[in-house]
Design an enzyme around this catalytic site. Structure first.
Site, PDB file in Angstrom:
ATOM      1  N   SER A  96      34.556  -8.942 -16.302  1.00 41.14           N
ATOM      2  CA  SER A  96      35.443  -8.716 -15.164  1.00 41.14           C
ATOM      3  C   SER A  96      36.738  -8.112 -15.677  1.00 41.14           C
ATOM      4  CB  SER A  96      35.726 -10.032 -14.440  1.00 41.14           C
ATOM      5  OG  SER A  96      36.594  -9.831 -13.337  1.00 41.14           O
ATOM      6  N   HIS A 100      46.521  -3.089 -14.078  1.00 42.95           N
ATOM      7  CA  HIS A 100      47.751  -2.859 -13.330  1.00 42.95           C
ATOM      8  C   HIS A 100      48.604  -1.845 -14.095  1.00 42.95           C
ATOM      9  CE1 HIS A 100      47.087  -6.012 -10.382  1.00 42.95           C
ATOM     10  NE2 HIS A 100      46.806  -6.863 -11.349  1.00 42.95           N
ATOM     11  N   HIS A 110      39.808  -2.626 -10.221  1.00 44.16           N
ATOM     12  CA  HIS A 110      39.078  -3.848 -10.553  1.00 44.16           C
ATOM     13  C   HIS A 110      37.602  -3.485 -10.665  1.00 44.16           C
ATOM     14  CE1 HIS A 110      36.233  -6.723  -8.636  1.00 44.16           C
ATOM     15  NE2 HIS A 110      36.697  -7.521  -9.571  1.00 44.16           N
ATOM     16  N   ASN A 112      33.635  -5.509 -11.937  1.00 41.58           N
ATOM     17  CA  ASN A 112      32.926  -6.581 -12.628  1.00 41.58           C
ATOM     18  C   ASN A 112      31.428  -6.407 -12.457  1.00 41.58           C
ATOM     19  OD1 ASN A 112      31.693  -8.912 -10.759  1.00 41.58           O
ATOM     20  ND2 ASN A 112      33.500  -8.057  -9.751  1.00 41.58           N
ATOM     21  N   VAL A 113      30.699  -6.902 -13.433  1.00 36.17           N
ATOM     22  CA  VAL A 113      29.239  -6.990 -13.361  1.00 36.17           C
ATOM     23  C   VAL A 113      28.856  -8.360 -13.891  1.00 36.17           C
ATOM     24  CG1 VAL A 113      28.573  -4.556 -13.383  1.00 36.17           C
ATOM     25  CG2 VAL A 113      29.159  -5.667 -15.535  1.00 36.17           C
ATOM     26  N   ARG A 114      27.838  -8.970 -13.270  1.00 31.52           N
ATOM     27  CA  ARG A 114      27.541 -10.366 -13.591  1.00 31.52           C
ATOM     28  C   ARG A 114      26.065 -10.681 -13.377  1.00 31.52           C
ATOM     29  NH1 ARG A 114      30.431  -9.697  -8.907  1.00 31.52           N
ATOM     30  NH2 ARG A 114      29.394 -10.424  -7.007  1.00 31.52           N
ATOM     31  N   HIS A 149      34.733   8.106  -5.612  1.00 33.48           N
ATOM     32  CA  HIS A 149      33.517   7.843  -4.848  1.00 33.48           C
ATOM     33  C   HIS A 149      32.352   8.735  -5.278  1.00 33.48           C
ATOM     34  CE1 HIS A 149      34.426   4.713  -1.884  1.00 33.48           C
ATOM     35  NE2 HIS A 149      35.672   5.141  -1.976  1.00 33.48           N
ATOM     36  N   HIS A 179      43.936 -11.713   6.837  1.00 30.43           N
ATOM     37  CA  HIS A 179      45.177 -12.136   7.481  1.00 30.43           C
ATOM     38  C   HIS A 179      46.179 -10.988   7.629  1.00 30.43           C
ATOM     39  CE1 HIS A 179      45.852 -12.786   3.131  1.00 30.43           C
ATOM     40  NE2 HIS A 179      47.112 -12.472   3.385  1.00 30.43           N
ATOM     41  N   GLY A 263      36.802 -23.541 -14.776  1.00 36.56           N
ATOM     42  CA  GLY A 263      36.887 -22.480 -15.769  1.00 36.56           C
ATOM     43  C   GLY A 263      38.250 -22.440 -16.443  1.00 36.56           C
TER      44      GLY A 263
END
Length: 305
Positions: A96, A100, A110, A112-114, A149, A179, A263
């Protein structure tokens, strides 16, 4: 998914190599700082390697984490959409990252692969892949969005014409700040619960998406990293980072999974920027550069179709 051979060690080897390649490339782009490496062990089972670059010439903070954790009980965040897995032991591994940048003309990103395995005595293990990548600009450039893209779509083409539009839509829906009623950025790809059509094809799809990250992001950084910016533009970046923090702490599944599974807090909260601003009732001027982000970019647009 009985009678299907899975190979967690092959997944782990790929993830460790991916972390190394991404860190090497980002450090080259920054040119002044390298990643600090922090290896850690988890008392409940598993370990990880956190790698963080701070206060560089290009990146204010870049973190690329590898983790391989095990536990006796699936956290609530992992079973919310699959309640039948509650009570199973689990094994989860992934890479992950969050970047910035210093320059407000360079977007935050950002990815991630999991890989998950949920086990129960007397039952077949349940496994799946997940991941994705997304881009969060502060000052939008149409050509950057198209490039991002285009690379994302190319990483999906070999697996069917329906994959990119499905994963793009999923990303737009997932990275939505409810929100605030606004997208976090200009999207990318998001997928979860990937099992079909079997381990090898699912693993190949995850690898294709994970390995596309550098091709998608680095050219944008190189193009924008030397763009001049004002104090006002930096202030806008800091306020927009606040929205990023809000999403990660309120909605992000990875953050919630990490905290609920006991974690390593330093690694979980690596995604947060070092500087951020919240001002009461913050508004941008009408017809300004800043207002264009909202009107022209945070709109779940189909950039290449």
């Amino acid at each position: 998914m009985s009678n299907i051979k899975i190979d967690p060690q092959a997944v782990k080897a790929y993830l460790l190599n991916l972390q190394q390649e991404i860190c090497k490339s980002l450090a080259t782009v920054d040119s002044t700082k390298d990643f600090l490496q922090d290896k850690w062990d988890r008392p409940e089972g598993g370990s990880g390697i956190s790698r963080v670059l701070c206060n560089g010439s290009v990146f204010e903070k870049a973190g690329v984490n590898f983790s391989h954790v095990k536990g006796s009980n699936m956290p609530a965040s992992a079973t919310a959409s699959r309640p039948e897995l509650a009570g199973r032991s689990f094994e989860a591994m992934g890479v992950s990252l969050v970047v910035h940048p210093n320059n407000p003309h360079v977007p935050t990103t950002h990815a991630n692969v999991r890989f998950f395995i949920a086990s129960k005595e007397g039952a077949e293990p349940v496994w799946w892949f997940g991941g994705g990548l997304d881009l969060t600009p502060y000052y939008g450039y149409e050509e950057d969005c198209i490039h991002w893209h285009t690379v994302a779509k190319a990483s999906c083409v070999a697996f069917g014409d329906d994959v990119y539009p499905k994963y793009k839509k999923w990303c737009d829906e997932y990275f939505h700040i409810k929100h605030r009623n606004e997208p976090r950025g200009i999207g990318g790809l998001f997928f979860d619960d990937l099992q079909a059509p079997g381990f090898e094809q699912s693993f190949a799809r995850m690898k294709s998406i994970g390995s596309s990250f550098l091709e998608a992001y680095v050219p944008i950084v190189e193009k924008r990293k030397n763009t001049a910016f004002t104090d006002q533009q930096k202030d806008f970046q800091l306020h927009r980072r606040g929205r990023y923090v809000e999403f990660n702490l309120v909605y992000d599944r990875g953050t919630l999974f990490g905290l609920q599974s006991n974690g390593r807090t330093e690694s979980i909260l690596m995604s947060l920027p070092p500087e951020v601003k919240w001002s009461y009732d913050y508004q941008v001027a009408e017809n300004s550069q800043e207002s264009k982000l909202y009107s022209d970019f945070l709109i779940n647009k189909n950039w290449i179709d």
